[in-house]
Scaffold this active site. Structure first.
Site, mmCIF file in Angstrom:
data_model
loop_
_atom_site.group_PDB
_atom_site.id
_atom_site.type_symbol
_atom_site.label_atom_id
_atom_site.label_comp_id
_atom_site.label_asym_id
_atom_site.label_seq_id
_atom_site.Cartn_x
_atom_site.Cartn_y
_atom_site.Cartn_z
ATOM 1 N N ASP A 7 27.795 -15.347 -33.937
ATOM 2 C CA ASP A 7 28.710 -16.154 -34.730
ATOM 3 C C ASP A 7 30.047 -16.218 -33.981
ATOM 4 O O ASP A 7 30.300 -15.446 -33.052
ATOM 5 C CB ASP A 7 28.869 -15.489 -36.104
ATOM 6 C CG ASP A 7 29.949 -16.112 -36.952
ATOM 7 O OD1 ASP A 7 29.963 -17.352 -37.083
ATOM 8 O OD2 ASP A 7 30.788 -15.356 -37.482
ATOM 9 N N GLY A 42 29.473 -22.123 -37.977
ATOM 10 C CA GLY A 42 29.679 -23.164 -38.972
ATOM 11 C C GLY A 42 30.562 -24.281 -38.460
ATOM 12 O O GLY A 42 30.666 -25.344 -39.062
ATOM 13 N N LYS A 212 21.378 -21.047 -40.087
ATOM 14 C CA LYS A 212 21.429 -20.423 -38.771
ATOM 15 C C LYS A 212 20.120 -19.736 -38.406
ATOM 16 O O LYS A 212 19.645 -19.832 -37.270
ATOM 17 C CB LYS A 212 22.583 -19.418 -38.706
ATOM 18 C CG LYS A 212 23.968 -20.051 -38.735
ATOM 19 C CD LYS A 212 25.047 -18.996 -38.564
ATOM 20 C CE LYS A 212 26.441 -19.599 -38.629
ATOM 21 N NZ LYS A 212 27.503 -18.585 -38.379
#
Length: 288
Positions: A7, A42, A212
């Site tokens: 991430d 994101g 994801k």
């Protein structure tokens, strides 16, 4: 491990929203050992690339929570847009609560107001960190609009009606107690959306297959890699699907306890180069 997925915000990026040299060097070390790296975020692709480019990292990007995947050259390899009818339902739920939201599409992001966004960002930042300088927060907010390529529109109805527009993610913000909960309650029974979050003050809406974990599993399969040979690291609820699916799920030290509970490993915080620490620990286990 053959594949490492990380991430960005709260994970690879530190409190300055930058990739530390320690993290960058650890990633290059993993690549030198033949481990493939992919970012799963994101963010939009352009916003994801900026901090990576700043330290010279070159890798594919799973962006918008899995709704789009780009190879390391920036070419789009897969997309999973939201159904337009579902977009209208999300818009209506947010507008009924008076919540600021953004729509991310194949033509960039759309917002109803730059000033409204800046007000929301200042409120969120100051409520979490009362000593922050408001002018600094405002400048960072303005920079985000540029990084995410946000356009202003007063007519989302018309935007959703366009045949040339695909909507990949809708992102809603609020710090008013109960507003996000109310929106979630209105939409949680809908089968055409996945609702996640990358922080206490937001909700993220994607197609159910745009997560994801699903995107990472497909990415790995295309390279002949089983999920048992994948390490994934993250800090928030939109990371849970990949943390659960990966053979080695790693929670950041700055994660909520709920995130740590779904992982079999944990590391230091994003301000302590937690990604580098996790990579070094993994490499030491493999090559000891």
């Amino acid at each position: 491990m053959k594949l490492f997925a990380t991430d960005l915000d709260g994970t690879l990026l530190n409190e300055k929203h930058e990739v530390s040299q320690e993290n960058a060097e650890a990633i290059r070390k993993a690549q030198a050992h033949g481990i493939e790296i992919v970012v799963a975020t994101g963010r939009s692709f352009n916003a994801a690339r900026k901090p990576l480019d700043a330290v010279g990292l070159d890798c594919p990007v799973i962006c918008l929570n899995g709704a789009k995947v780009h190879d390391k050259d920036g070419k789009v390899t897969s997309t999973i847009p939201l159904d337009k009818a579902m977009c209208h339902k999300i818009k209506n739920a947010c507008q009924n609560e008076g919540i600021y939201f953004e729509v991310f599409t194949n033509e960039g992001g759309f917002s109803s107001s730059r000033e409204k966004f800046l007000e929301v960002m200042i409120d969120i930042a100051i409520s979490a960190y009362p000593d922050l300088d408001e002018d600094m927060v405002r400048e960072r907010g303005k920079q985000r609009f540029q990084d995410e390529d946000i356009q202003v529109t007063n007519d989302f109805q018309a935007l959703f009606a366009r045949n040339d527009i695909d909507v990949y993610k809708i992102l809603a913000f609020s710090i008013v107690e109960g507003e996000l909960i109310n929106v979630n309650r209105q939409l949680q029974s809908e089968t055409g959306i996945a609702i996640t979050s990358s922080g206490d003050s937001n909700l993220e809406f994607n197609h159910p297959d745009a997560q994801k974990g699903i995107a990472l599993k497909l990415f790995a399969a295309e390279r002949g890699i089983e999920m048992k040979d994948v390490m994934a690291i993250g800090d928030n609820y939109n990371d849970v699907s990949m943390l659960k699916m990966a053979g080695r799920g790693v929670a950041m030290g700055n994660s909520d306890e709920a995130i740590k509970k779904v992982c079999n490993y944990s590391t230091k915080s994003n301000s302590e180069h937690g990604v580098a620490y996790a990579i070094e620990e993994m490499l030491e286990e493999i090559y000891q």
